[in-house]
Enzyme design. Sequence first.
Site, PDB file in Angstrom:
ATOM      1  N   VAL A 165      80.809  21.060  28.248  1.00 32.69           N
ATOM      2  CA  VAL A 165      80.270  23.017  28.073  1.00 32.69           C
ATOM      3  C   VAL A 165      79.268  23.127  28.115  1.00 32.69           C
ATOM      4  O   VAL A 165      78.668  22.057  27.986  1.00 32.69           O
ATOM      5  CB  VAL A 165      80.012  22.813  26.010  1.00 32.69           C
ATOM      6  CG1 VAL A 165      80.001  23.998  25.020  1.00 32.69           C
ATOM      7  CG2 VAL A 165      81.836  22.418  25.465  1.00 32.69           C
ATOM      8  N   CYS A 166      78.777  23.905  29.057  1.00 36.14           N
ATOM      9  CA  CYS A 166      77.369  24.122  29.089  1.00 36.14           C
ATOM     10  C   CYS A 166      76.637  25.402  28.146  1.00 36.14           C
ATOM     11  O   CYS A 166      77.316  26.538  28.072  1.00 36.14           O
ATOM     12  CB  CYS A 166      77.966  24.773  30.542  1.00 36.14           C
ATOM     13  SG  CYS A 166      78.063  23.805  31.764  1.00 36.14           S
ATOM     14  N   LEU A 167      75.709  24.445  27.257  1.00 38.61           N
ATOM     15  CA  LEU A 167      74.812  25.790  26.521  1.00 38.61           C
ATOM     16  C   LEU A 167      73.598  24.675  27.299  1.00 38.61           C
ATOM     17  O   LEU A 167      73.584  23.704  26.953  1.00 38.61           O
ATOM     18  CB  LEU A 167      76.062  25.334  25.561  1.00 38.61           C
ATOM     19  CG  LEU A 167      75.945  26.047  24.167  1.00 38.61           C
ATOM     20  CD1 LEU A 167      75.951  28.346  24.673  1.00 38.61           C
ATOM     21  CD2 LEU A 167      76.582  26.398  22.990  1.00 38.61           C
TER      22      LEU A 167
END
Lengths: 329, 268
Positions: A165-167
């Site tokens: 999850v790119c956050l």
Amino acid sequence: MSDKAISGVDGKTQINSSNSLQTENSNNSENNLSSLELLESGSEAAVNIGAVPDFLSAKWDPDDPTDTEVTSPPSPSCIRRIKNDILAIYSEPPPGLCVLPDPNNITKIHALLTGPFDTPYEGGFFYFLIRFPSEYPISPPRVRLMTTGNGTVRFNPNLYKNGKVCLSILGTWAGPSWSPAQTLSTVLISIQSLMNEKPYHNEPGFKHERTSGDCKHYNAIIQHETIRVAVCDMIEGNIKIPDTLRAVMESSFPDYYKYYVQVCESHLHLDGMDMNDPFGDSRPKFDFKSCLKRLNSIKAKLDNNTRESENDDEDEDKLSDTEVDINDS
Amino acid sequence: MASEQHAFAYDPEKNYDEDIMAQQRQIEKEIAETQPLVSGLFTFDDIVEEYTSEDAVYRHKIEDLKTRYANMRKTRGDGNCFFRAFGFAFLESLIKDPTDYSRFLELVTKSKDELIALGFPQFTLEDFYDTFIDIVKQVKSPGTVEKLVETFNDQGLSDYFVVYLRLIVSGFLQKKEDEYIHFIDGERTVKQFCSQEVEPMGKESDHIHIVALTKALEVPIRVEYMDREGLTCNAFTFSASDTSDDSLVKPAVSLLYRPGHYDILYPL
């Protein structure tokens, strides 16, 4: 004077700020490719550690055996804080969000996010595995999306098929980083905000459509994959998920059923065509007809179960066969 | 450039991400192992070689420091050094001279409700606050410098202390939004600036952080700037109020700044 909650991180702001990151053109490829591109764009990247953006090396996988922060035992203050994070969600549950601590390990959280209304994710069931590192809340939680069709479906420019999850607040993306005053709730709400009306624009450098109609087309792909993988696969049991969360999916399914059917029927004309992902991801062909078929048999099965349970009113322990992680001690 | 690129042979079987990550972890580990969060006392003669290996000009500057300071402590270069150095040095000063203790305790006790009023979730804040207050109270219990060094080298306690100082700075800037918005670069609100540059651990401190902390806690700080120009260090005093004259302020804390890093100084 600001009276807004600090914890309420504005996911949109973060997405915009990553959009403006023009130098990071490697984001449409997966992890390995990113570093390859970095290496090719200048060999100093291989030598100079400083040239590698932090978010490429950040630990993210809740099951990473090399992540010492995950494998080492949490302190009492860490556990206390984790419990408070969970209680805060129980006392004020954000909409479309359900969390369940692992019965064998409090540092491990199972979360079910239902795709928000008016987005291509609507009615989809997205299962996330979250792990609090021993340094929590100094370090951010590790998060993995489990609903990926066995590592084949990328649901969003920021939700990779390997589950990453790119956050920015997780340290896996450029932009505002994690702060210890943020919580599990902040993380889940930020993830929810990635699942927006036009996920196409989450990709850096795609603030405007490259080809007219891309945005709508990408939404059709996501709608298809949401129903195929995040609804049918999830409920048919193609993924291991705690019973409590399974029950949540099964009880929500009838409410969304009409909507699912309507999405499929309005897209039947696409069946048989290549998905042609605008970011070049390999995708199957559109097949809304099969989705309809699967939805119908799920509906029939659930209806049948309801009738049976009306006759046979026994409620088994929902947690009984929750996954037991032998790695945890 | 072209020839340099050829010099790098890409091996498709190799996972470069893993390599880079492993290297980075190794470096982090080395930093963590060689540098305590807050060190013991050093004389300037102890550190002269280390500093001058970076730049010979530092030799003159160290001579200059020796005319005003007796010794120093080093802090770990983890992006939190300003907050950690300040926190340690101020509490240490209270052990030596407790005159300011009651005022400080009262002020920080009030800070919790102010931060909650600004919207920080109570349960996250309370954890940091409780640890912070416990550490502050160590000064009087009765406090020893040895115990304080031990506390500040306990990563868990030390980090919670830093978190709370960061939140105090964030709260102060947000309260004084009108005054500080002009000092924030980029198209950002004060709140955005705080969530991006103040609250996250490891974010280095700038002038604005120091100004805010000084005024929020009403503790004057002197910073000796050891840059590569000139032969002496430039001292700058951050006064705790807007009215007082710099020359009259007796700083409770003196810090040494080298580009990117803060250490603690002890006046003669």
